[in-house]
Design an enzyme around this catalytic site. Structure first.
Site, PDB file in Angstrom:
ATOM      1  N   LEU A  15      44.739  28.636  25.418  1.00  0.00           N
ATOM      2  CA  LEU A  15      46.051  28.823  26.028  1.00  0.00           C
ATOM      3  C   LEU A  15      46.562  30.235  25.817  1.00  0.00           C
ATOM      4  O   LEU A  15      47.336  30.749  26.610  1.00  0.00           O
ATOM      5  CB  LEU A  15      47.058  27.850  25.402  1.00  0.00           C
ATOM      6  CG  LEU A  15      46.849  26.371  25.696  1.00  0.00           C
ATOM      7  CD1 LEU A  15      47.781  25.529  24.850  1.00  0.00           C
ATOM      8  CD2 LEU A  15      47.077  26.093  27.170  1.00  0.00           C
ATOM      9  N   GLY A  16      46.157  30.828  24.711  1.00  0.00           N
ATOM     10  CA  GLY A  16      46.643  32.167  24.448  1.00  0.00           C
ATOM     11  C   GLY A  16      46.247  32.608  23.071  1.00  0.00           C
ATOM     12  O   GLY A  16      45.583  31.881  22.337  1.00  0.00           O
ATOM     13  N   GLN A  17      46.680  33.809  22.755  1.00  0.00           N
ATOM     14  CA  GLN A  17      46.343  34.362  21.462  1.00  0.00           C
ATOM     15  C   GLN A  17      47.635  34.569  20.695  1.00  0.00           C
ATOM     16  O   GLN A  17      48.476  35.352  21.097  1.00  0.00           O
ATOM     17  CB  GLN A  17      45.614  35.703  21.674  1.00  0.00           C
ATOM     18  CG  GLN A  17      45.229  36.429  20.405  1.00  0.00           C
ATOM     19  CD  GLN A  17      44.019  35.805  19.714  1.00  0.00           C
ATOM     20  OE1 GLN A  17      43.153  35.236  20.372  1.00  0.00           O
ATOM     21  NE2 GLN A  17      43.996  35.886  18.397  1.00  0.00           N
ATOM     22  N   GLY A  18      47.805  33.807  19.637  1.00  0.00           N
ATOM     23  CA  GLY A  18      49.015  33.985  18.828  1.00  0.00           C
ATOM     24  C   GLY A  18      48.841  35.159  17.899  1.00  0.00           C
ATOM     25  O   GLY A  18      47.835  35.857  17.952  1.00  0.00           O
ATOM     26  N   VAL A  44      45.246  29.911  20.404  1.00  0.00           N
ATOM     27  CA  VAL A  44      45.830  28.588  20.600  1.00  0.00           C
ATOM     28  C   VAL A  44      45.064  27.887  21.716  1.00  0.00           C
ATOM     29  O   VAL A  44      44.822  28.473  22.772  1.00  0.00           O
ATOM     30  CB  VAL A  44      47.324  28.701  20.974  1.00  0.00           C
ATOM     31  CG1 VAL A  44      47.923  27.325  21.172  1.00  0.00           C
ATOM     32  CG2 VAL A  44      48.085  29.457  19.905  1.00  0.00           C
ATOM     33  N   LYS A  53      46.571  25.384  17.065  1.00  0.00           N
ATOM     34  CA  LYS A  53      46.519  26.786  16.639  1.00  0.00           C
ATOM     35  C   LYS A  53      45.464  26.923  15.562  1.00  0.00           C
ATOM     36  O   LYS A  53      45.495  26.236  14.551  1.00  0.00           O
ATOM     37  CB  LYS A  53      47.890  27.214  16.126  1.00  0.00           C
ATOM     38  CG  LYS A  53      47.957  28.655  15.739  1.00  0.00           C
ATOM     39  CD  LYS A  53      49.333  29.271  15.950  1.00  0.00           C
ATOM     40  CE  LYS A  53      50.276  28.985  14.811  1.00  0.00           C
ATOM     41  NZ  LYS A  53      51.600  29.540  15.042  1.00  0.00           N
ATOM     42  N   ASP A  99      61.550  35.266  13.796  1.00  0.00           N
ATOM     43  CA  ASP A  99      60.707  35.790  14.866  1.00  0.00           C
ATOM     44  C   ASP A  99      61.031  35.116  16.190  1.00  0.00           C
ATOM     45  O   ASP A  99      60.164  34.633  16.900  1.00  0.00           O
ATOM     46  CB  ASP A  99      59.221  35.608  14.508  1.00  0.00           C
ATOM     47  CG  ASP A  99      58.333  36.502  15.365  1.00  0.00           C
ATOM     48  OD1 ASP A  99      58.859  37.463  15.968  1.00  0.00           O
ATOM     49  OD2 ASP A  99      57.123  36.242  15.445  1.00  0.00           O
TER      50      ASP A  99
END
Ligand SMILES: *[C@@H]1O[C@H](CO)[C@@H](O)[C@H](O)[C@H]1NC(C)=O
Ligand SMILES: *[C@@H]1O[C@H](CO)[C@@H](O)[C@H](O)[C@H]1NC(C)=O
Ligand SMILES: *[C@@H]1O[C@H](CO)[C@@H](O)[C@H](O)[C@H]1NC(C)=O
Ligand SMILES: *[C@@H]1O[C@H](CO)[C@@H](O)[C@H](O)[C@H]1NC(C)=O
Ligand SMILES: *[C@@H]1O[C@H](CO)[C@@H](O)[C@H](O)[C@H]1NC(C)=O
Ligand SMILES: *[C@@H]1O[C@H](CO)[C@@H](O)[C@H](O)[C@H]1NC(C)=O
Ligand SMILES: *[C@@H]1O[C@H](CO)[C@@H](O)[C@H](O)[C@H]1NC(C)=O
Ligand SMILES: *[C@@H]1O[C@H](CO)[C@@H](O)[C@H](O)[C@H]1NC(C)=O
Ligand SMILES: *[C@@H]1O[C@H](CO)[C@@H](O)[C@H](O)[C@H]1NC(C)=O
Ligand SMILES: *[C@@H]1O[C@H](CO)[C@@H](O)[C@H](O)[C@H]1NC(C)=O
Ligand SMILES: *[C@@H]1O[C@H](CO)[C@@H](O)[C@H](O)[C@H]1NC(C)=O
Ligand SMILES: CC(=O)N[C@H]1CO[C@H](CO)[C@@H](O)[C@@H]1O
Length: 832
Positions: free
Chosen positions: A520-523, A528, A542, A639
Site C-alpha cells: 500500500l505504501g512505504q511508511g 505497509v 505494517k 506527527d
C-alpha cells in the site's frame, strides 16, 4: 553565553535568593522570624494567591485566609481559624516553638494550629502559586503539612480530595455556616469510597446529591461530563482502598474553582473579569428537582419533564397511595408481584421465569455493588441467579453493577446515562397474551406510529440539514458504541490487555508472502501491505524494518498507546506479530487510504467537496480531543499530517501512526526532548527548535492540516512561487489583504458555506500562531468551529510565515528523524 558565565549567573541568582529570604524581600514565606501581623499579607511568587487577615461581609471578626491576589473581590479559598475567630486586629500568624504554623491572638492564645508533630523549631510555611500553603522543614524540604489537606469550602485545581475505604479517612470540603460566618456548616462533599467510588454531597450525614459511579473517565450520573467543559477530572485508585480526585484544567490563566456554598449549592464558578469582575456559575450540581438525592423514594424514578416528576418503576406501586397522590414521595414504591425466586421460597405458585425490564438513559441508583463479570450476559446471569439481586446495569469502564435491597435515586436523563435492567416477575413484563383490548390499542398504536414515522423522517431531514453545520461534541456514547457494540467494545478492552498475537505464517498467507502487488505504501520505518485473512477480513499490515535497529521503540509505543485507545476517529490496531527478525502491526484496513491521496491529487481532490472536508476536520478534532483530554491517558501525537489521516468507506477520518506519540501523566503539560521527531511543515516552532512539545504542538500541526484541507495545497508545495512564501505565510498574506477567498481550493464549490470556510481559515490561523500559549486548546477549537464561540480573537502572525529556512531541503517527508536541534534540552530530559 559560555558555560562559565552561565554558572556564575546561577551562583549570583542563588545568592540573591538567599539574600531575599533572609531580609524579607521575598514575601511568600512565614517563619518564626518572619511572621505576619494583621493587616500584613504574603503573596505567592507568581502573585496569584495572597494570605492574610480578612473579615467576611457583615462581620467584624478577623480570619486568616488565602485568596486570589489579583481579582477585585476578596474570595477566600481557604480559612485557617474557622472555629475561633479573632475579635480584634491583634492577630499574628507565625511558626510556634514546636514548629507548627499557628494563628495567635493578642494574648498569645493559639486560635489555630497546623497541629502536626514536626520535630523541629525552624520550619517555615510557603504560599505556593497554586494556592497551597506548605509547611516544610528548612532542612530536607519535605512538607509536614499542607492547606490542601484541610480544605475549606473551595476546591481549586491542583488540589486533591482523597478517601480511603479501609481506614475510613476522607478529605472533605465543608461549607461555611453563612456568608458572614466561615465556621463549619452542615454541608460537606467528598468521595464516598464504600462501593464503586463516587462524589457525594451530604447535609450533615444525609446524602443530598451524588455523581453516580466513576467509570474511569467520568462520573456516569453527571451527563454534562460528556461535555468538554467539565473534563480534566481524574479519580485515581491506589488499588488498596484509596482514591484521589484531581482536576487539571488546560488553561491555567483562567480563574476557576468548585465551591460549596453555605446553602449547600455546589458548582464550578469562573471569574469573569469584565466590568468590575464577578463570579459566574458555569455548572451547578443541582439543575432540577430530580438531582436531589432520593427525591422519589425507593423503586421510583424521577423525570423533571413529567408532571408529577415521580413515578413508580414498572411493576411497582406506591407504598402509600394517598401520600403518593398528594405528592409526598418519601415512602416510595413496593413490588406488585413477588419475583419467582421469592415465590419459591414462600412456597407459592411458580409460573415462568423472571425477566428484566430495560430502563434507558438513567442515573443508576445508589448502592451499586460491583461484580467482576465482564460480559453483559454473565452480568445478567449473576443477577438472575441470586434472588437478592433486583437489578443490574452494564456500563463501559465499570462493566457489571448489581443492586440488592432497594433502588434509590434514579433519575431519567434526556440523553446520556446508562441502561438499567430491573428484575420483574414474568407476568409484569410486556409479553402478555394478546387480548381484545390489546388489539384495539394496537390499532391505535399502529396508526400513531405511522404518523410518528412521517414526523420523524421529516424531522430527520431537517435535522440533517442542521447538523451538517454542527460539530459534534465528543459524546462518550458514540453511536458506534451502543448496545451490542458496547459488549464488543468492552471485550476488546479486556482482550487488549494482551493484544492478539498473529503468527507469521498467517500474515505471510494473508499478504501472499508480502507480494509487492499488495504493497500500500512505504511508511516512515517500513512498508505497509494490504492483506486478507481466510475469513475475508481485510487488514493493513505494517512491517517494521529491524535491520536499521530503528522502529523498535516506535513499535512499542504504538502498541502501548493504541491498544489502550478506542475511538471512532482513531485507527484500530487488531494485533501484532513478533517472530524472529519480524515485527509487524496489524490494523483494520481503510479502503480509501489517506487524506493526502485525495487532497493533493489534482484528479481526485474534487471528490472531497466542502461538506466532506468539514466532516473530516470535525473527525480529526474529535480524535484529537480524545487523545488530549478524554482518554484515560493523555497523549500527544507529535506527527499529525495529511498522510496520517486515514479514510474509511464513508470518508470518515481516522488518526493513525502513533509511533511517535508520547503519553503524559495527567498532571504533566509539556515535556522536552532531545530527539526531535516529526515532519517538517507540521512541526511547531517550539518543538522543531527547542524540542518542547505539548498539546499545543499538536494544535499547530492541526492548524497546518486545516489550512491544507481548505486550500488543497501542501505547505511544502510553495517553493519558488508565490513570492517564496510557505502556506502559512501565504494564508497570512491573504488574510491581511482581506482576500481569504483566494486561499480556498477552487475545486470546492462553496458559496453557501462561505462563512463556514472563512471561519475555518480564521481558526486555522489561530492554531499556527508562533507562541504556544496563544493557540487555542482543542476543545476551544471545537467550540469555535461549531460557532459556539462567536467572537474569535484576531490571529497573530503565524510561525514560519516570513523566513524561508534552510530546512527546506528536509521538508520532504522522507526524513522523520532530524538530529537533535538543541543539545541543552537533552540534559533537561533526564530531570523529568
Ligand atoms: C449584610 O447586611 C445587610 C444589611 O443588614 C444585608 O442587606 C445583606 O444582605 C447582608 N449580606 C450578607 C451577605 O449577609
Ligand atoms: C492581574 O490581572 C490583570 C487584569 O485583570 C492581568 O492583566 C494581569 O496579568 C494579572 N496578573 C497576574 C500576575 O496574574
Ligand atoms: C475578644 O476575645 C477575647 C477572648 O478571645 C476576650 O477576652 C475579649 O474580651 C474579647 N474582646 C472583645 C472586644 O470582645
Ligand atoms: C491536635 O491533634 C490532636 C490529635 O491529633 C487532637 O487531640 C488535638 O485536639 C488537636 N489540637 C488542636 C489545637 O486542634
Ligand atoms: C530551636 O531549638 C534549638 C535546640 O533544640 C535551640 O537551640 C534554638 O534556640 C531553638 N530556636 C528557636 C527559634 O526556638
Ligand atoms: C439540610 O438539612 C436541614 C435540617 O435537616 C434542612 O432544614 C435543610 O432544608 C436541608 N438543606 C438542604 C439543601 O437539603
Ligand atoms: C410524608 O410522609 C411521611 C411519612 O408518612 C411523613 O412523616 C411526612 O411528614 C410527610 N411529608 C409531608 C410533606 O406531608
Ligand atoms: C446472593 O448474594 C448475596 C450477597 O452478596 C450472597 O450473600 C449470597 O450468598 C448470594 N446467593 C447465592 C445463591 O449466590
Ligand atoms: C436502601 O438500602 C440501603 C442499603 O442497602 C439502606 O442504607 C437504606 O436505608 C435503604 N433505604 C430504604 C428507604 O429502605
Ligand atoms: C512550510 O514550508 C516552509 C518552506 O516551504 C518551511 O520553511 C516551513 O518550515 C514549513 N513549515 C511550516 C510549519 O510552515
Ligand atoms: C551537540 O553536541 C555534539 C557532541 O556532544 C556536538 O558535536 C555538536 O556540535 C553539538 N551541537 C550543538 C548545536 O551545540
Ligand atoms: C471517494 C471514494 O473513493 N470513495 C470510496 C471509498 O471506499 C469505498 C469502498 O472501497 C468506495 O466504494 C468509495 O467509492
Amino acid at each position: 553565553m559560555d558555560l562559565g558565565s552561565c554558572t556564575s549567573m546561577i551562583v549570583l541568582h542563588l545568592i540573591l535568593n538567599c539574600f531575599c529570604l533572609e531580609f524579607g524581600a521575598s514575601i511568600d514565606t512565614i517563619s518564626s522570624s518572619q511572621f505576619i501581623r494583621d493587616p500584613e499579607t504574603i503573596v505567592s511568587a507568581g502573585k496569584k494567591f495572597e494570605l492574610g487577615f480578612f473579615s467576611p461581609v457583615n462581620s467584624t471578626n478577623r480570619y486568616v485566609a488565602i485568596w486570589y491576589s489579583n481579582i477585585s473581590i476578596t474570595t477566600p479559598v481557604w480559612v485557617a481559624n474557622r472555629k475561633k475567630p479573632l475579635n480584634d486586629s491583634s492577630g499574628i500568624m507565625t511558626i510556634s516553638e514546636d514548629g507548627n504554623l499557628v494563628v495567635l491572638n493578642g494574648q498569645q492564645d493559639i486560635l489555630w494550629s497546623s497541629n502536626v508533630s514536626t520535630g523541629m523549631n525552624d520550619s517555615r510555611a510557603q504560599l505556593m502559586d497554586d494556592g497551597n500553603l506548605v509547611l516544610g522543614g528548612s532542612e530536607n524540604g519535605n512538607s509536614l503539612w499542607q492547606s490542601f489537606q484541610e480544605p475549606s469550602d473551595t476546591y481549586i485545581p491542583q488540589m486533591r480530595l482523597a478517601a480511603n475505604s479501609k481506614t475510613g479517612k476522607k478529605t472533605l470540603l465543608t461549607s461555611w455556616k453563612s456568608p458572614s460566618d466561615p465556621s463549619i456548616g452542615s454541608f460537606s462533599l467528598g468521595i464516598d469510597p464504600s462501593s464503586i467510588p463516587e462524589i457525594v454531597l451530604w447535609n450533615d450525614s444525609r446524602p443530598i446529591w451524588r455523581t453516580g459511579p466513576w467509570n474511569g473517565q467520568v462520573f456516569i450520573g453527571v451527563p454534562e461530563m460528556n461535555s468538554v467543559y467539565l473534563d480534566g477530572f481524574n479519580l485515581a485508585d491506589d488499588g488498596n482502598g484509596g482514591f484521589t480526585l484531581s482536576v487539571v484544567f488546560a488553561d491555567e490563566s483562567y480563574i476557576t474553582n468548585f465551591v460549596l456554598s453555605s446553602e449547600g449549592k455546589f458548582g464550578q464558578v469562573d471569574w469573569d473579569d469584565t466590568n468590575k469582575g464577578s463570579w459566574r456559575y458555569q455548572w451547578e450540581s443541582v439543575q432540577d428537582e430530580c438531582d436531589v438525592y432520593g427525591k422519589c423514594g425507593s423503586f421510583a424514578s424521577c423525570d423533571a419533564k413529567n408532571s408529577p416528576i415521580c413515578s413508580c418503576l414498572k411493576g411497582f406501586e406506591p407504598k402509600n397511595a394517598d401520600e403518593w397522590n398528594s405528592r409526598n414521595w418519601t415512602n416510595g414504591c413496593v413490588r406488585r408481584k413477588a419475583m419467582r425466586c421469592e415465590r419459591i421460597q414462600n412456597g407459592g405458585e411458580l409460573g415462568k421465569e423472571d425477566g428484566f425490564l430495560k430502563l434507558e438513559r438513567v442515573k443508576v441508583p445508589d448502592f451499586a455493588e460491583w461484580s467482576s463479570s465482564i460480559t453483559e450476559q454473565k452480568c445478567r446471569y449473576d443477577c438472575w441467579n441470586n434472588c437478592s439481586c433486583v437489578a443490574y446495569a452494564y456500563y463501559t469502564g465499570i462493566y457489571c453493577m448489581l443492586w440488592r435491597g432497594n433502588l434509590t435515586d434514579i433519575k431519567m436523563f434526556s440523553s446520556g446515562g446508562a441502561d438499567l435492567y430491573i428484575r420483574l416477575a414474568y407476568t409484569e413484563l410486556d409479553n402478555k397474551k394478546i387480548n381484545l383490548k390489546v388489539i384495539i390499542s394496537l390499532t391505535v398504536v399502529v396508526g400513531a406510529i405511522a404518523i410518528a414515522i412521517c414526523v420523524f423522517y421529516s424531522w430527520r431531514w431537517i435535522e440533517r440539514k442542521r447538523t451538517s453545520k454542527k460539530v459534534l461534541l465528543p459524546k462518550r456514547k458514540d453511536p458506534i458504541l451502543s448496545d451490542e457494540n458496547v459488549i464488543q467494545d468492552n471485550l476488546n478492552h479486556v482482550k487488549l490487555q494482551e493484544l492478539p498475537l498473529f503468527s507469521l505464517q498467517m500474515l505471510i498467507a494473508a499478504t501472499d508472502n508480502f507480494n509487492t502487488a499488495n504493497k500500500l505504501g512505504q511508511g516512515g520505518f517500513g512498508p505497509v501491505y494490504k492483506g486478507k485473512f481466510p475469513d475475508g477480513q481485510e487488514i493493513a499490515l505494517k512491517r517494521l524494518s529491524r535491520a536499521s535497529g530503528q522502529g523498535q521503540e516506535e513499535f512499542t509505543t504504538e502498541v502501548v498507546v493504541i491498544s489502550k485507545l478506542q475511538h471512532m476517529n482513531l485507527v484500530r490496531l487488531l494485533g501484532c506479530c513478533v517472530e524472529g527478525e519480524e515485527m509487524m502491526l496489524v490494523y483494520e484496513y481503510m479502503p480509501n487510504r489517506s487524506l493526502d491521496a485525495f487532497l493533493f491529487d489534482p484528479s481526485r481532490k474534487h471528490l472531497l467537496d466542502w461538506k466532506k472536508r468539514f466532516n473530516i476536520v470535525e473527525g480529526i478534532c474529535r480524535g484529537l480531543l480524545y487523545l488530549h483530554r478524554d482518554s484515560r491517558l493523555r497523549i500527544i501525537h507529535r506527527d499529525l499530517k495529511a498522510s496520517n489521516i486515514l479514510l474509511d468507506q464513508e470518508l470518515n477520518p481516522k488518526i493513525s501512526d502513533f509511533g511517535m506519540a508520547r503519553i503524559f501523566r495527567r498532571n504533566e503539560d509539556q515535556a522536552d526532548t532531545g530527539r526531535v521527531v516529526g515532519t517538517f511543515g507540521y512541526m511547531s516552532p517550539e518543538y522543531a527548535m527547542e524540542g518542547r512539545f505539548s498539546e499545543k504542538s499538536d494544535v499547530f500541526s492541526f492548524g497546518v492540516l486545516l489550512l491544507e484541507i481548505i486550500s488543497g495545497r501542501k505547505n511544502t508545495s510553495f517553493y519558488g512561487n508565490e513570492e517564496a512564501l510557505s502556506l502559512l505565510g501565504y494564508a497570512w498574506k491573504l488574510w491581511n489583504e482581506g482576500n481569504i477567498a483566494a486561499l480556498v481550493d477552487p475545486g470546492i464549490s462553496y458559496p453557501s458555506f462561505r462563512e463556514e470556510i472563512f471561519r475555518c481559515v480564521h481558526v486555522g490561523l489561530l492554531c499556527v500562531q508562533e507562541f504556544a500559549k496563544d493557540r487555542p486548546a482543542i476543545f476551544t477549537i471545537i467550540s469555535m468551529l461549531n460557532s459556539e464561540i462567536v467572537d474569535l480573537p484576531t490571529p497573530k502572525q503565524p510561525a514560519f510565515s516570513e523566513r524561508r529556512s534552510e530546512l527546506d531541503t528536509a521538508s520532504l517527508q522522507h526524513d522523520r528523524r532530524p538530529e537533535s536541534v538543541n543539545n541543552v534540552t537533552v540534559t533537561l530530559l533526564s530531570g523529568r
